[in-house]
Design a protein around this motif. Structure first.
Motif, PDB file in Angstrom:
ATOM      1  N   ARG A   1       0.844  -1.215   0.000  1.00 36.91           N
ATOM      2  CA  ARG A   1       0.000   0.000   0.000  1.00 36.91           C
ATOM      3  C   ARG A   1       0.872   1.255   0.000  1.00 36.91           C
ATOM      4  NH1 ARG A   1      -2.841   3.214   3.978  1.00 36.91           N
ATOM      5  NH2 ARG A   1      -4.814   3.972   3.111  1.00 36.91           N
ATOM      6  N   LYS A   2       1.921   1.248   0.789  1.00 36.68           N
ATOM      7  CA  LYS A   2       2.818   2.409   0.891  1.00 36.68           C
ATOM      8  C   LYS A   2       3.420   2.767  -0.465  1.00 36.68           C
ATOM      9  CE  LYS A   2       7.363   3.597   2.836  1.00 36.68           C
ATOM     10  NZ  LYS A   2       8.450   3.130   3.748  1.00 36.68           N
ATOM     11  N   HIS A   3       3.977   1.763  -1.155  1.00 36.44           N
ATOM     12  CA  HIS A   3       4.672   2.054  -2.407  1.00 36.44           C
ATOM     13  C   HIS A   3       3.716   2.197  -3.586  1.00 36.44           C
ATOM     14  CE1 HIS A   3       8.639   1.927  -0.686  1.00 36.44           C
ATOM     15  NE2 HIS A   3       8.344   0.792  -0.082  1.00 36.44           N
ATOM     16  N   ALA A   4       2.556   1.539  -3.528  1.00 36.59           N
ATOM     17  CA  ALA A   4       1.554   1.732  -4.583  1.00 36.59           C
ATOM     18  C   ALA A   4       1.044   3.175  -4.558  1.00 36.59           C
ATOM     19  CB  ALA A   4       0.403   0.749  -4.409  1.00 36.59           C
ATOM     20  N   LEU A   5       0.814   3.711  -3.357  1.00 34.89           N
ATOM     21  CA  LEU A   5       0.382   5.102  -3.230  1.00 34.89           C
ATOM     22  C   LEU A   5       1.472   6.049  -3.702  1.00 34.89           C
ATOM     23  CD1 LEU A   5      -1.441   5.025   0.237  1.00 34.89           C
ATOM     24  CD2 LEU A   5      -2.509   5.454  -1.986  1.00 34.89           C
ATOM     25  N   ARG A   6       2.707   5.757  -3.308  1.00 26.57           N
ATOM     26  CA  ARG A   6       3.821   6.634  -3.676  1.00 26.57           C
ATOM     27  C   ARG A   6       4.045   6.666  -5.183  1.00 26.57           C
ATOM     28  NH1 ARG A   6       9.113   5.963  -4.662  1.00 26.57           N
ATOM     29  NH2 ARG A   6       9.068   3.741  -4.147  1.00 26.57           N
ATOM     30  N   MET A   7       3.893   5.501  -5.837  1.00 24.72           N
ATOM     31  CA  MET A   7       4.139   5.418  -7.278  1.00 24.72           C
ATOM     32  C   MET A   7       2.895   5.682  -8.121  1.00 24.72           C
ATOM     33  SD  MET A   7       6.489   1.978  -7.556  1.00 24.72           S
ATOM     34  CE  MET A   7       7.727   1.580  -6.324  1.00 24.72           C
ATOM     35  N   GLY A   8       1.740   5.819  -7.458  1.00 27.18           N
ATOM     36  CA  GLY A   8       0.503   6.010  -8.199  1.00 27.18           C
ATOM     37  C   GLY A   8       0.072   4.773  -8.954  1.00 27.18           C
ATOM     38  N   ARG A   9       0.392   3.579  -8.394  1.00 29.91           N
ATOM     39  CA  ARG A   9       0.024   2.316  -9.027  1.00 29.91           C
ATOM     40  C   ARG A   9      -1.175   1.706  -8.293  1.00 29.91           C
ATOM     41  NH1 ARG A   9       4.049  -0.185 -11.789  1.00 29.91           N
ATOM     42  NH2 ARG A   9       2.271  -1.186 -12.801  1.00 29.91           N
ATOM     43  N   GLU A  10      -2.041   1.016  -9.048  1.00 26.45           N
ATOM     44  CA  GLU A  10      -3.209   0.372  -8.446  1.00 26.45           C
ATOM     45  C   GLU A  10      -2.926  -1.106  -8.179  1.00 26.45           C
ATOM     46  OE1 GLU A  10      -6.631   1.115 -10.791  1.00 26.45           O
ATOM     47  OE2 GLU A  10      -6.579   3.292 -10.494  1.00 26.45           O
TER      48      GLU A  10
END
Length: 454
Positions: free
Chosen positions: A331-340
């Motif tokens: 969740r942390k890195h998906a939010l940071r990278m804008g990935r779903e």
């Protein structure tokens, strides 16, 4: 709690045989002898798995599959089909069915498929629960994510001693989160409004470390054009965190001992000392008692630092935290990278759970960050993890190989390994490999691992 299974078939004998066999295995079984009755059961009850005939009048197995997945996407559906409708069964698997059973079926095969399907359901629901926990911020303490009983006891102890000004020594392997624990202690102390200043004692040479910690007066050395306060002064009223204290030289240990004893610091080139009010937390991956015995660490400083000792376990020692941490980092890195990317495939999670993590939590985070960056859909799969992880599940490479194996050779070797691990159960092997059973069969045929007539 017993797993709940719904059996739907318009052949009463087949229903009775399946129900008897599965109840004998400890499952809670509900039966219906029509598709219409199956839909009614789905409206009033919840199930982990549905065993349904594919061809039935009015409401067929595909309609049951569609309604089941609409009701609960994590539910497993296994289709019962005659040999003449195998193509339809494969299409149903593409639509979301877990597997199919061909008539006349063998009860031992049904039991195996049911057990594997329920295991997958459990994994999916556990993943959903973990995602919900992470989304709600449960079990997170200043970045420390845990559901491990030993870790939760450690955090309780940390919160208890945080309110005091006691000097603390944190011990743990690299990557276990020693600085995060130090920040947790700071945030729960009366100094939480003050500065938290951290420095890695092993990252700087002795002269640079002395200058960073103590500061200097103008002209203290060549290039010192103006006076500068050190990190100890910067932490005044707050917390000073010295990571890898075991790397500090004996000469620096003498200087630090004076700060601890006298509560004052003297800048390089200064004639007088300045009083400081600092809470000191130190950390190391070394056994400082052994370092004292070897003459590499001062005993008087050791006893000043280790007033209260806190030990952070390695990630392998808290393996039950791996899924929760994995979803937290996802969740942390998906939010940071804008990935779903919001899910981790069971095969990928199986590899993550079995890995030995020499780099501990930091290494797990790096693996998840890499996976998020490479993911092609909304799920992190085995393909996004480094090939070395899967290779370690087989065996270590020779120390000095004369010829490096090809990727095809490695794939064949890994498929053989997984099949042996699953006692030849292809359904379970396909699940671990992260592919469907048809794809596995094609690979087995490609590598000559099935009979030509099969």
């Amino acid at each position: 709690m017993k797993e709940r299974i719904l059996i739907i078939d318009d052949e009463p004998i087949a229903v009775r045989n399946l129900a008897y066999a599965l109840r004998k295995n400890g499952y809670e079984v509900t039966t219906r002898e029509s598709g219409t009755g199956g839909l009614e059961a789905l409206q009033t009850q919840t199930f982990e798995l549905i065993l349904t005939d594919l061809r039935m009048e009015r409401v067929d197995g595909m309609a049951i599959l569609k309604r089941a997945l609409e009701t609960d996407p994590d539910m497993a559906v296994v289709l019962i089909t005659a040999h003449g409708t195998l193509d339809s069964a494969v299409e149903a698997m593409k639509a979301g069915a877990f597997h199919y059973v061909a008539k006349p079926f063998r009860l031992d095969e049904v039991r195996s498929i049911v057990a594997n399907a329920l295991q997958l359901v459990q994994l999916k629901r556990e993943n959903r629960r973990l995602r919900a926990q992470v989304s709600n911020g449960l079990h997170t303490h200043a970045g420390l994510v845990t559901q491990n009983p030993a870790m939760l006891r450690l955090l309780d102890t940390a919160q208890q001693v945080a309110a005091t000004d006691t000097t603390l020594l944190i011990n743990g392997q690299s990557g276990t989160g020693k600085e995060l624990l130090a920040r947790y202690l700071h945030q729960h102390s009366r100094r939480s409004q003050g500065a938290f200043v951290g420095v890695n004692c092993g990252a700087l040479q002795e002269d640079l470390l002395a200058n960073e910690l103590f500061g200097h007066e103008k002209g203290a050395y060549t290039g010192a054009g103006e006076a500068r306060a050190g990190l100890i002064e910067a932490a005044n009223g707050g917390t000073l965190f010295l990571d890898e204290i075991g790397e500090m030289s004996l000469a620096m240990q003498v200087k630090l001992l004076r700060v601890v004893q006298e509560r004052e610091v003297q800048r390089l080139g200064a004639q007088t000392a300045v009083a400081v009010d600092v809470r000191l937390i130190t950390a190391t991956h070394r056994d400082l008692r052994a370092e004292v015995a070897a003459g590499r660490f001062r005993q008087d400083l050791y006893f000043r630092l280790d007033v209260v000792g806190l030990h952070l376990p390695s990630l392998v020692e808290r393996r039950d935290d791996i899924p929760l941490l994995a979803f937290f980092f996802l969740r942390k890195h998906a939010l940071r990278m804008g990935r779903e990317v919001e899910n981790i495939a069971p095969a990928a999670m199986s590899v993550l759970l079995g890995y030995h993590y020499p780099g501990n939590v930091r290494e797990l985070e790096n693996l998840i960050e890499r996976g998020v960056a490479l993911a092609r859909g909304n799920e992190l799969t085995l393909a996004e993890l480094p090939a070395a992880l899967a290779a370690q599940a087989i065996h270590a490479l020779p120390e000095a190989p004369t010829e490096l194996p090809s990727l095809v050779q490695r794939e064949e070797e890994y498929i053989r390994y997984v099949l042996e691990h699953c006692d030849g159960n292809r359904t379970k092997a396909a699940q671990i490999l992260g592919i469907d059973r048809v794809s596995l069969w094609r690979k087995l045929k490609k590598y000559g691992l099935v009979d030509g007539e099969e």
